[in-house]
Design an enzyme around this catalytic site. Structure first.
Site, mmCIF file in Angstrom:
data_model
loop_
_atom_site.group_PDB
_atom_site.id
_atom_site.type_symbol
_atom_site.label_atom_id
_atom_site.label_comp_id
_atom_site.label_asym_id
_atom_site.label_seq_id
_atom_site.Cartn_x
_atom_site.Cartn_y
_atom_site.Cartn_z
ATOM 1 N N ASP A 1 -9.640 2.746 2.813
ATOM 2 C CA ASP A 1 -9.517 2.104 4.129
ATOM 3 C C ASP A 1 -9.995 3.018 5.247
ATOM 4 O OD1 ASP A 1 -8.554 -0.338 3.282
ATOM 5 O OD2 ASP A 1 -6.445 0.201 3.524
ATOM 6 N N LYS B 1 0.812 -1.222 0.000
ATOM 7 C CA LYS B 1 0.000 0.000 0.000
ATOM 8 C C LYS B 1 0.848 1.277 0.000
ATOM 9 C CE LYS B 1 -4.004 -2.077 2.302
ATOM 10 N NZ LYS B 1 -4.925 -2.000 3.465
#
Length: 274
Positions: A106, A70
């Site tokens: 997220d 990420k």
């Protein structure tokens, strides 16, 4: 599902990635809406990441990113949303004019998952275990909720660097070396993906904790969730975060189309029962 030369390919990239339920969740959504698309998991090593991202940009790709890529993807995309830049991690990408755009859904997922267990109120004390992309999303959520944050990591240098970064985005953050009194505990490490993993943090080291969120999901929920509930603590695994971040990502892949959230949640529940 019929796959043709016109079928749109969407991927989740990570290493490991075989555990991911994103394909089951998104393919259920595509079927429900009659979309000509297929979602697959792609194991990508750190050494291959730049090549795969270049392929995605060249072919108009889109998808999601999971551990451990990420942060690297956030630094590789051509442009990014404000929340992606703020987190310093990318879990969702798509292509515009031949270049990759990064986002981070997220934060939305963590927020919704915390709300479901009654957490996320202003002024709470949170412990986050881990320092990766999911922990960064948790820190941004903490900043938005005016929480105080403590971080625990096996790597003291990473914990200190994370605390400095999180403090810099507006959330008071300290490294937690020993027992710490908090209201909410959040596991943002991969611990729990396998049944023999150690617990991310001993319940005895977080006296007074009221709620716990494990960002890992597993059939029957994780050992840490069960350990928390045995102490009377409200706890949940990462399935709600998965659904919520996935629904937000879906709407980036298909602008103007509402994600079928209930279909996606049902697909995750089925997959975790199998």
């Amino acid at each position: 599902m019929e796959i043709s030369a016109n079928t749109r390919l969407i991927t989740v990239i990570g290493d490991p990635v075989a555990h991911s339920l994103s394909p089951a969740m998104h393919n259920a959504a595509f079927r429900a809406l009659g979309l000509d698309a297929v979602y697959v998991a792609m194991r990508v090593s750190a050494e291959s990441l730049s090549t795969v991202l270049a392929m995605q940009a060249a072919t108009g790709g889109a998808g999601n990113v999971t551990v451990p890529h990420k942060e690297a993807v956030e630094g590789s995309v051509t442009s990014k949303t404000d929340v992606c830049a703020r987190v310093g991690a990318c879990n969702t990408f798509w292509t515009e004019d031949g270049a990759l755009v990064g986002d981070n859904t997220d934060v939305f997922g963590v927020t919704k998952a915390l709300e479901k267990i009654g957490a996320g109120r202003k002024g709470e004390r949170w412990l986050v275990v881990g320092t990766g992309g999911s922990a960064r999303a948790t820190a941004v959520t903490a900043a938005d909720r005016a929480a105080t944050l403590f971080v625990r990591s096996r790597d003291d240098a990473r914990a200190k660097a994370f605390a400095a970064w999180a403090s810099g985005i507006g959330v008071p953050t300290s490294v937690a070396g020993g027992p710490i009194e908090v209201d909410v505990a959040i596991n943002a490490t991969p611990l729990g993906l396998t049944g023999h993993d150690p617990l991310p943090v001993d319940v005895n080291h977080i006296p007074g904790v009221q709620r716990a969120l494990d960002l890992v999901y597993a059939p029957g929920e994780t050992r840490w969730v069960h350990a928390m509930r045995e102490r009377g603590i409200e706890a949940a695994d990462g399935r709600e975060m998965l659904v919520q971040q996935g629904a937000a990502a879906f709407e980036r892949f298909f602008p103007g189309v509402d994600a079928p959230v209930e279909v996606m949640r049902a697909a995750v529940v089925r997959a975790l029962r199998s």
